[in-house]
Design a protein around this motif. Structure first.
Motif, PDB file in Angstrom:
ATOM      1  N   GLU A 256       0.833  -1.204   0.000  1.00  0.00           N
ATOM      2  CA  GLU A 256       0.000   0.000   0.000  1.00  0.00           C
ATOM      3  C   GLU A 256       0.868   1.255   0.000  1.00  0.00           C
ATOM      4  O   GLU A 256       0.575   2.225  -0.700  1.00  0.00           O
ATOM      5  N   ALA A 257       1.963   1.240   0.765  1.00  0.00           N
ATOM      6  CA  ALA A 257       2.891   2.380   0.764  1.00  0.00           C
ATOM      7  C   ALA A 257       3.459   2.597  -0.638  1.00  0.00           C
ATOM      8  O   ALA A 257       3.590   3.738  -1.096  1.00  0.00           O
ATOM      9  N   ILE A 258       3.780   1.509  -1.322  1.00  0.00           N
ATOM     10  CA  ILE A 258       4.307   1.607  -2.685  1.00  0.00           C
ATOM     11  C   ILE A 258       3.276   2.243  -3.615  1.00  0.00           C
ATOM     12  O   ILE A 258       3.618   3.089  -4.448  1.00  0.00           O
ATOM     13  N   GLU A 259       2.013   1.867  -3.469  1.00  0.00           N
ATOM     14  CA  GLU A 259       0.962   2.454  -4.316  1.00  0.00           C
ATOM     15  C   GLU A 259       0.851   3.964  -4.096  1.00  0.00           C
ATOM     16  O   GLU A 259       0.691   4.718  -5.047  1.00  0.00           O
ATOM     17  N   TRP A 260       0.940   4.404  -2.838  1.00  0.00           N
ATOM     18  CA  TRP A 260       0.906   5.841  -2.563  1.00  0.00           C
ATOM     19  C   TRP A 260       2.133   6.535  -3.159  1.00  0.00           C
ATOM     20  O   TRP A 260       2.040   7.637  -3.703  1.00  0.00           O
ATOM     21  N   ALA A 261       3.295   5.892  -3.072  1.00  0.00           N
ATOM     22  CA  ALA A 261       4.511   6.469  -3.647  1.00  0.00           C
ATOM     23  C   ALA A 261       4.386   6.588  -5.168  1.00  0.00           C
ATOM     24  O   ALA A 261       4.842   7.573  -5.761  1.00  0.00           O
ATOM     25  N   LYS A 262       3.761   5.602  -5.802  1.00  0.00           N
ATOM     26  CA  LYS A 262       3.546   5.671  -7.259  1.00  0.00           C
ATOM     27  C   LYS A 262       2.661   6.860  -7.612  1.00  0.00           C
ATOM     28  O   LYS A 262       2.915   7.569  -8.596  1.00  0.00           O
ATOM     29  N   ARG A 263       1.631   7.098  -6.819  1.00  0.00           N
ATOM     30  CA  ARG A 263       0.744   8.243  -7.075  1.00  0.00           C
ATOM     31  C   ARG A 263       1.518   9.552  -6.934  1.00  0.00           C
ATOM     32  O   ARG A 263       1.353  10.478  -7.735  1.00  0.00           O
ATOM     33  N   PHE A 264       2.362   9.620  -5.921  1.00  0.00           N
ATOM     34  CA  PHE A 264       3.197  10.802  -5.720  1.00  0.00           C
ATOM     35  C   PHE A 264       4.098  11.024  -6.932  1.00  0.00           C
ATOM     36  O   PHE A 264       4.214  12.133  -7.449  1.00  0.00           O
ATOM     37  N   ARG A 265       4.759   9.972  -7.414  1.00  0.00           N
ATOM     38  CA  ARG A 265       5.674  10.088  -8.558  1.00  0.00           C
ATOM     39  C   ARG A 265       4.929  10.539  -9.804  1.00  0.00           C
ATOM     40  O   ARG A 265       5.481  11.289 -10.624  1.00  0.00           O
ATOM     41  N   LYS A 266       3.666  10.111  -9.978  1.00  0.00           N
ATOM     42  CA  LYS A 266       2.890  10.559 -11.133  1.00  0.00           C
ATOM     43  C   LYS A 266       2.674  12.068 -11.096  1.00  0.00           C
ATOM     44  O   LYS A 266       2.620  12.716 -12.129  1.00  0.00           O
ATOM     45  N   ILE A 267       2.556  12.616  -9.896  1.00  0.00           N
ATOM     46  CA  ILE A 267       2.355  14.060  -9.753  1.00  0.00           C
ATOM     47  C   ILE A 267       3.648  14.817 -10.002  1.00  0.00           C
ATOM     48  O   ILE A 267       3.670  15.793 -10.755  1.00  0.00           O
ATOM     49  N   VAL A 268       4.742  14.385  -9.383  1.00  0.00           N
ATOM     50  CA  VAL A 268       5.986  15.166  -9.445  1.00  0.00           C
ATOM     51  C   VAL A 268       6.857  14.842 -10.649  1.00  0.00           C
ATOM     52  O   VAL A 268       7.783  15.574 -10.960  1.00  0.00           O
ATOM     53  N   GLY A 269       6.589  13.720 -11.316  1.00  0.00           N
ATOM     54  CA  GLY A 269       7.353  13.388 -12.512  1.00  0.00           C
ATOM     55  C   GLY A 269       8.569  12.530 -12.224  1.00  0.00           C
ATOM     56  O   GLY A 269       8.670  11.880 -11.185  1.00  0.00           O
ATOM     57  N   ASP A 270       9.493  12.553 -13.167  1.00  0.00           N
ATOM     58  CA  ASP A 270      10.678  11.708 -13.088  1.00  0.00           C
ATOM     59  C   ASP A 270      11.464  11.954 -11.812  1.00  0.00           C
ATOM     60  O   ASP A 270      11.550  13.084 -11.331  1.00  0.00           O
ATOM     61  N   GLY A 271      12.044  10.895 -11.301  1.00  0.00           N
ATOM     62  CA  GLY A 271      12.852  11.013 -10.098  1.00  0.00           C
ATOM     63  C   GLY A 271      12.797   9.737  -9.288  1.00  0.00           C
ATOM     64  O   GLY A 271      12.393   8.683  -9.790  1.00  0.00           O
ATOM     65  N   GLU A 272      13.184   9.837  -8.039  1.00  0.00           N
ATOM     66  CA  GLU A 272      13.290   8.670  -7.182  1.00  0.00           C
ATOM     67  C   GLU A 272      12.687   8.951  -5.809  1.00  0.00           C
ATOM     68  O   GLU A 272      12.916  10.012  -5.231  1.00  0.00           O
ATOM     69  N   SER A 273      11.918   8.006  -5.317  1.00  0.00           N
ATOM     70  CA  SER A 273      11.397   8.062  -3.956  1.00  0.00           C
ATOM     71  C   SER A 273      11.882   6.835  -3.204  1.00  0.00           C
ATOM     72  O   SER A 273      12.086   5.776  -3.796  1.00  0.00           O
TER      73      SER A 273
END
Length: 113
Positions: A88-105
């Motif tokens: 579930e944490a990974i799914e939230w991180a994926k949503r965050f990355r979709k907003i901010v674009g390329d990079g690493e979390s």
């Protein structure tokens, strides 16, 4: 429920030294509002680029204030979430990355406390 610290490695902020756009902040605001309403968000915040390092070696303690010229990456911000699973944490991180674009979390489970 397990807690996970999620943070962004933000090389772009180091290179450009520019704050996020108003549009990006609005999109992030929506995600923060959603995670708050769902009850999973424990804390969130941004981190300034300057840091202090405290190192020990035997009985010697040294304290060094940044910024550090060798820094190649910067933690731009963080969120502490309490979710059912790492997936579930990974799914939230994926949503965050979709907003901010390329990079690493990075996602790290927090134990204790």
């Amino acid at each position: 429920m397990p807690r996970f610290l999620m943070y962004e490695i933000d090389d772009k902020a180091v290179a450009t030294n520019t704050p996020p756009s108003p549009e990006l902040m609005a999109e992030m605001g929506k995600l923060i509002e959603e995670t708050t309403k769902s009850g999973i968000l424990v804390a969130t915040g941004g981190l300034v680029p300057n840091s202090t390092h405290v190192r020990t070696s035997g009985t010697k303690v040294s304290v060094t204030d940044g910024p550090f010229t060798e820094t190649k990456e910067l933690t731009g911000g963080f969120a502490l979430v309490e979710v059912k699973s790492k997936a579930e944490a990974i799914e939230w991180a994926k949503r965050f990355r979709k907003i901010v674009g390329d990079g690493e979390s990075v996602i790290q489970e927090v134990f204790g406390g």
